[in-house]
Structures are given as C-alpha cells and as structure tokens.
Write a protein that holds these residues in place. Sequence first.
Motif, mmCIF file in Angstrom:
data_model
loop_
_atom_site.group_PDB
_atom_site.id
_atom_site.type_symbol
_atom_site.label_atom_id
_atom_site.label_comp_id
_atom_site.label_asym_id
_atom_site.label_seq_id
_atom_site.Cartn_x
_atom_site.Cartn_y
_atom_site.Cartn_z
ATOM 1 N N GLY A 1 0.848 -1.317 0.038
ATOM 2 C CA GLY A 1 -0.039 0.111 -0.006
ATOM 3 C C GLY A 1 0.724 1.342 -0.052
ATOM 4 O O GLY A 1 0.586 2.105 -0.491
ATOM 5 N N ASN A 2 2.014 1.234 0.786
ATOM 6 C CA ASN A 2 2.885 2.221 0.732
ATOM 7 C C ASN A 2 3.735 2.608 -0.673
ATOM 8 O O ASN A 2 3.773 3.631 -0.999
ATOM 9 N N ILE A 3 3.970 1.408 -1.003
ATOM 10 C CA ILE A 3 4.715 1.513 -2.323
ATOM 11 C C ILE A 3 3.728 2.280 -3.562
ATOM 12 O O ILE A 3 4.187 2.790 -4.185
ATOM 13 N N ILE A 4 2.508 1.767 -3.713
ATOM 14 C CA ILE A 4 1.710 2.153 -4.582
ATOM 15 C C ILE A 4 1.400 3.827 -4.323
ATOM 16 O O ILE A 4 1.223 4.589 -5.215
ATOM 17 N N GLY A 5 1.134 4.047 -3.007
ATOM 18 C CA GLY A 5 0.707 5.577 -2.661
ATOM 19 C C GLY A 5 2.072 6.329 -2.706
ATOM 20 O O GLY A 5 1.682 7.801 -2.422
ATOM 21 N N GLU A 6 3.378 5.940 -2.675
ATOM 22 C CA GLU A 6 4.463 6.632 -2.528
ATOM 23 C C GLU A 6 4.597 7.868 -3.225
ATOM 24 O O GLU A 6 4.729 8.940 -3.174
ATOM 25 N N PRO A 7 4.168 7.617 -5.020
ATOM 26 C CA PRO A 7 4.438 8.701 -5.816
ATOM 27 C C PRO A 7 3.363 9.901 -5.579
ATOM 28 O O PRO A 7 3.511 10.981 -5.806
ATOM 29 N N LEU A 8 2.144 9.532 -4.922
ATOM 30 C CA LEU A 8 1.095 10.674 -4.548
ATOM 31 C C LEU A 8 1.712 11.508 -3.487
ATOM 32 O O LEU A 8 1.512 12.600 -3.288
ATOM 33 N N LYS A 9 2.393 10.683 -2.589
ATOM 34 C CA LYS A 9 2.848 11.457 -1.449
ATOM 35 C C LYS A 9 4.010 12.589 -1.669
ATOM 36 O O LYS A 9 4.125 13.589 -1.361
ATOM 37 N N ILE A 10 4.892 11.778 -2.777
ATOM 38 C CA ILE A 10 6.130 12.563 -3.273
ATOM 39 C C ILE A 10 5.632 13.807 -3.936
ATOM 40 O O ILE A 10 6.187 14.996 -3.662
ATOM 41 N N HIS A 11 4.370 13.800 -4.670
ATOM 42 C CA HIS A 11 3.839 14.545 -5.356
ATOM 43 C C HIS A 11 2.867 15.855 -4.794
ATOM 44 O O HIS A 11 2.210 16.708 -5.464
ATOM 45 N N GLY A 12 2.778 15.380 -3.699
ATOM 46 C CA GLY A 12 1.777 16.118 -2.552
ATOM 47 C C GLY A 12 0.377 15.978 -3.246
ATOM 48 O O GLY A 12 -0.291 17.029 -3.061
ATOM 49 N N ILE A 13 -0.081 15.066 -3.655
ATOM 50 C CA ILE A 13 -1.336 14.955 -4.322
ATOM 51 C C ILE A 13 -2.387 14.037 -3.355
ATOM 52 O O ILE A 13 -2.090 13.027 -2.751
ATOM 53 N N GLY A 14 -3.243 14.728 -2.798
ATOM 54 C CA GLY A 14 -4.639 14.201 -1.776
ATOM 55 C C GLY A 14 -4.071 13.852 -0.359
ATOM 56 O O GLY A 14 -2.980 14.151 0.145
ATOM 57 N N THR A 15 -5.142 14.016 0.307
ATOM 58 C CA THR A 15 -5.083 13.687 1.897
ATOM 59 C C THR A 15 -4.694 12.259 2.057
ATOM 60 O O THR A 15 -5.038 11.467 1.129
ATOM 61 N N LYS A 16 -4.580 11.924 3.303
ATOM 62 C CA LYS A 16 -4.298 10.597 3.626
ATOM 63 C C LYS A 16 -5.253 9.554 3.211
ATOM 64 O O LYS A 16 -5.176 8.559 2.566
ATOM 65 N N ALA A 17 -6.542 9.941 3.614
ATOM 66 C CA ALA A 17 -7.671 9.274 3.135
ATOM 67 C C ALA A 17 -8.054 9.204 1.553
ATOM 68 O O ALA A 17 -8.343 7.953 0.942
ATOM 69 N N GLU A 18 -7.559 10.317 0.938
ATOM 70 C CA GLU A 18 -7.791 10.095 -0.519
ATOM 71 C C GLU A 18 -6.794 9.313 -1.271
ATOM 72 O O GLU A 18 -6.947 8.579 -2.087
ATOM 73 N N ILE A 19 -5.420 9.074 -0.644
ATOM 74 C CA ILE A 19 -4.340 8.236 -1.112
ATOM 75 C C ILE A 19 -4.790 7.070 -0.766
ATOM 76 O O ILE A 19 -4.729 6.009 -1.624
ATOM 77 N N ARG A 20 -5.401 6.600 0.342
ATOM 78 C CA ARG A 20 -5.809 5.410 0.763
ATOM 79 C C ARG A 20 -6.843 4.798 -0.259
ATOM 80 O O ARG A 20 -6.968 3.881 -0.748
ATOM 81 N N ASP A 21 -7.791 5.624 -0.534
ATOM 82 C CA ASP A 21 -8.727 5.450 -1.560
ATOM 83 C C ASP A 21 -8.302 4.878 -2.965
ATOM 84 O O ASP A 21 -8.886 4.057 -3.655
#
Length: 322
Positions: free
Chosen positions: A114-134
Amino acid sequence: MNNNCILEVKNLKKWFPVKSGLFLRARSHVKAVDDISFKISTGETLGLVGESGCGKSTLARTILRLIEPTAGSIVFDGHDISGISKEEMRKERRNMQIIFQDPFGSLHPKMKIGNIIGEPLKIHGIGTKAEIRDKVEQLIGTVGLSSEYLNRFPHEFSGGQRQRIVIARALALNPKLLVCDEPVSALDVSVRSQILNLLEDLQDEFKLTYLFISHDLSVVEHICSKVAVMYLGNIVELASKEELFNNPRHPYTQALLSSIPNIDVKNRKKRITLVGDIPSPINPPAGCKFRTRCSYAEERCMNAPKFKDIGNNHYTACWLVK
C-alpha cells in the motif's frame, strides 16, 4: 509538432566517456545512443527491438532523463524537456512513468504494498491520507489484485503479482506515457500473456501511450502498433507492425524476423545466420554499423546511409533499399 504526437525525439545522443590515464581524461566514448529520431502518436504503442546491448534501455532512460542526454532534443506533449531544470522535470515526470524489467528489484523490500503504490502521490503532494488510501485501493483492484494484499511485503508475491503492483504504482499519477522496459521478460511464460493483456486493457481504459522495449519479437507483434529496430545505438528500420513483419527491408531486421520460431512447416522461412560478433560501441565500424555482419555489404557501405522514408511511412537506413 503534430498535435497527435505526444513524444518526438530529435537527433538524440547518449555517449558515456571512457576515462583512462593519470588524470582520468575521456579518451573515447561508448556511443550507446547515437543520433536517434522518431515520433510516437497519442494512444500508440511503439515497440523497440534489438539484440542485448544495442542501447534500448539507455534510450528509454535518456528519454525520461533518468540519465542526461549528450545531445539532441526530447519534445514531450509539446514541450522540449531536454534542457529543463530538475524541478521542472520532476513535474513533467508525473506524465511519464516507467515499468522496469525486474519487478522485485524495483520494489522496496521493507515497504508494504500500500505504501509502495501510494508513494508517488505522497512525493508529489497529491491528496489527503484518506484520498491516497482510496486511490491505492482503486489501483490495486484495477490491476486485478485484492485490497487485502496492501498490508503485505513484496517477497510474499509471485513475479506476475509483483509486476501488477509495479504497474499500479506507475498508474498512480495518471501518466500519459508509460515506458515498458522488458516488462514480461523476467516472468514465466504462462504469466506473460496475462500481463500483456492487462497492459492492453489499461491502455484502452486510461488512454495511455506506450514505448514498449523487448527482445521478444512475438511479444512485440502481439502488443505493438509500430516497431523500431535498433542496432548498435541507431534505429535502422521503423514501420507499422504489419509493414515491418510482412515487408522487412533492412538486412538486420530480416535476420531478426527469421529467428522467430514457426511451427508451420510449409511456410517456414530459412534462418538467416549473422556472421561475427556485435562490434564494440566504443569503436563501431565506419559508415553502416551493420556492414561487418551483413552478407550484402558493398564498398559504399563505408559511408553511413540516410534514415529515409521508402514509402508507406516505412523508414530504413540501407544503401540497398530505394
């Protein structure tokens, strides 16, 4: 640039210096990519084929500027990205992602899926934690895996499942271009068709454009709409899939296609065996680089032939082809 053209490479070069001596000066260069030009249209899949060591992966990494080009330009989606800053390139890279050959080597072994797939979104500052999880749950389902897998580690998966995870990560930023660098060569034969079919389905669903690198011509014939044949840092032939497989004009392309296994005894073609070894990219032959292994080589091959359109958007670089 054509509005339908998403990527245009012009006279691209990537030379690696070979240093020697007391002061480690560059005495020569490995010409891994040597004056290459081509275009990819939106929604198209361009296959890049050739023997190991011909420069396919170096070309892909240079286009993405994972390594810096020596010369030439890279025009992506109407913007020349060959000279922009690292910060500007970081923004552009959201639209350009890569799928590597080895799925296990490209996944962090100590990170959960889950962290691997969501990492690009975190790096680029896209979405909140809940939005990234979804988003992550949506992506894992898109590639055919259960959301129950998100709390597991890469070593708990098979090769095919890992490649699906890599694909999900590549899709996280909604890219326009996916560079697929031998994406199925490390997988079992039984799994390859599943991944190829997944890539085709995703291309239709997300309107993706692919640069697909492979040494397996049967895979290229299955998934690609256009094919470029590369030899020792140069593209020697470029055409639509149908044109290239049915009417190969360059002697090197003819030799490659003759190596494809054919169970049809009646229509089996004679295997063309190339003589000699691939020349060193540090000191390639003058003129046509293929001439030292070509049975049709003539004196004029000492001069490099032009890469030209011979009709029907079929390009090749050979003196014998008019």
